[in-house]
Design a protein around this motif. Structure first.
Motif, short mmCIF file in Angstrom:
data_model
loop_
_atom_site.label_atom_id
_atom_site.label_comp_id
_atom_site.label_asym_id
_atom_site.label_seq_id
_atom_site.Cartn_x
_atom_site.Cartn_y
_atom_site.Cartn_z
N ASP A 85 -55.01 103.37 84.76
CA ASP A 85 -55.52 102.34 83.84
C ASP A 85 -56.12 102.94 82.58
O ASP A 85 -56.22 102.28 81.55
CB ASP A 85 -56.52 101.43 84.54
N ARG A 86 -56.51 104.19 82.60
CA ARG A 86 -57.06 104.84 81.41
C ARG A 86 -55.97 105.17 80.39
O ARG A 86 -56.22 105.24 79.21
CB ARG A 86 -57.81 106.12 81.77
N GLU B 269 -53.43 103.25 79.63
CA GLU B 269 -53.25 102.03 78.85
C GLU B 269 -54.42 101.83 77.89
O GLU B 269 -54.24 101.45 76.74
CB GLU B 269 -53.11 100.81 79.76
N LEU B 270 -55.63 102.13 78.35
CA LEU B 270 -56.81 101.98 77.50
C LEU B 270 -56.71 102.91 76.29
O LEU B 270 -57.02 102.52 75.17
CB LEU B 270 -58.07 102.30 78.31
N ARG B 271 -56.24 104.13 76.50
CA ARG B 271 -56.09 105.07 75.39
C ARG B 271 -55.09 104.55 74.36
O ARG B 271 -55.31 104.61 73.15
CB ARG B 271 -55.63 106.43 75.92
N LEU B 272 -53.98 103.99 74.84
CA LEU B 272 -52.97 103.44 73.93
C LEU B 272 -53.53 102.25 73.15
O LEU B 272 -53.29 102.11 71.95
CB LEU B 272 -51.72 103.02 74.70
N LEU B 273 -54.29 101.38 73.84
CA LEU B 273 -54.88 100.24 73.16
C LEU B 273 -55.91 100.69 72.12
O LEU B 273 -55.99 100.13 71.03
CB LEU B 273 -55.53 99.30 74.17
N TRP B 274 -56.69 101.70 72.45
CA TRP B 274 -57.69 102.23 71.53
C TRP B 274 -56.99 102.79 70.28
O TRP B 274 -57.45 102.59 69.16
CB TRP B 274 -58.51 103.32 72.22
N GLN C 215 -54.12 101.82 69.05
CA GLN C 215 -53.62 100.68 68.27
C GLN C 215 -54.75 100.04 67.47
O GLN C 215 -54.58 99.68 66.30
CB GLN C 215 -52.98 99.65 69.18
N LEU C 216 -55.92 99.90 68.10
CA LEU C 216 -57.08 99.32 67.41
C LEU C 216 -57.48 100.19 66.23
O LEU C 216 -57.73 99.68 65.12
CB LEU C 216 -58.25 99.17 68.38
N GLU D 155 -55.04 99.70 63.37
CA GLU D 155 -55.26 98.43 62.67
C GLU D 155 -56.50 98.47 61.79
O GLU D 155 -56.50 97.96 60.68
CB GLU D 155 -55.36 97.28 63.68
#
Length: 85
Positions: free
Chosen positions: A49-50, A52-57, A59-60, A63
């Protein structure tokens, strides 16, 4: 006294640096070629799950940087120099 072996050499050219393995560095890399890359070992220790969190971070962050760039382009430079928007 211990002799220090240098595995990497850096060169400056045109305002940037390049890095190359020395002969000792190549020999060291070849001796350890049969093993696993250190980053693969570390990646296995990170819970799924980390990842995915790294990828989302990332992307944020991308942006936010884009928004800051767009804002800076839309505000006249004189406002930026005064420190206010």
């Amino acid at each position: 006294m211990t002799k220090v072996r240098t595995f990497v050499r850096s060169d400056a050219s045109g305002g940037s640096r390049t890095y190359r393995l020395t002969e000792a560095g190549r020999e060291h890399a070849l001796r350890h070629l049969d093993g696993e890359a250190p980053w693969d070992e570390v990646a296995r220790t990170v819970p799924e799950d980390r990842h995915e969190l790294r990828l989302l971070w990332a992307q944020l962050d991308e942006e936010c940087m884009g928004a800051a760039h767009r804002t800076k382009r839309s505000v006249p430079p004189t406002v930026w120099r005064r420190g206010g928007a």
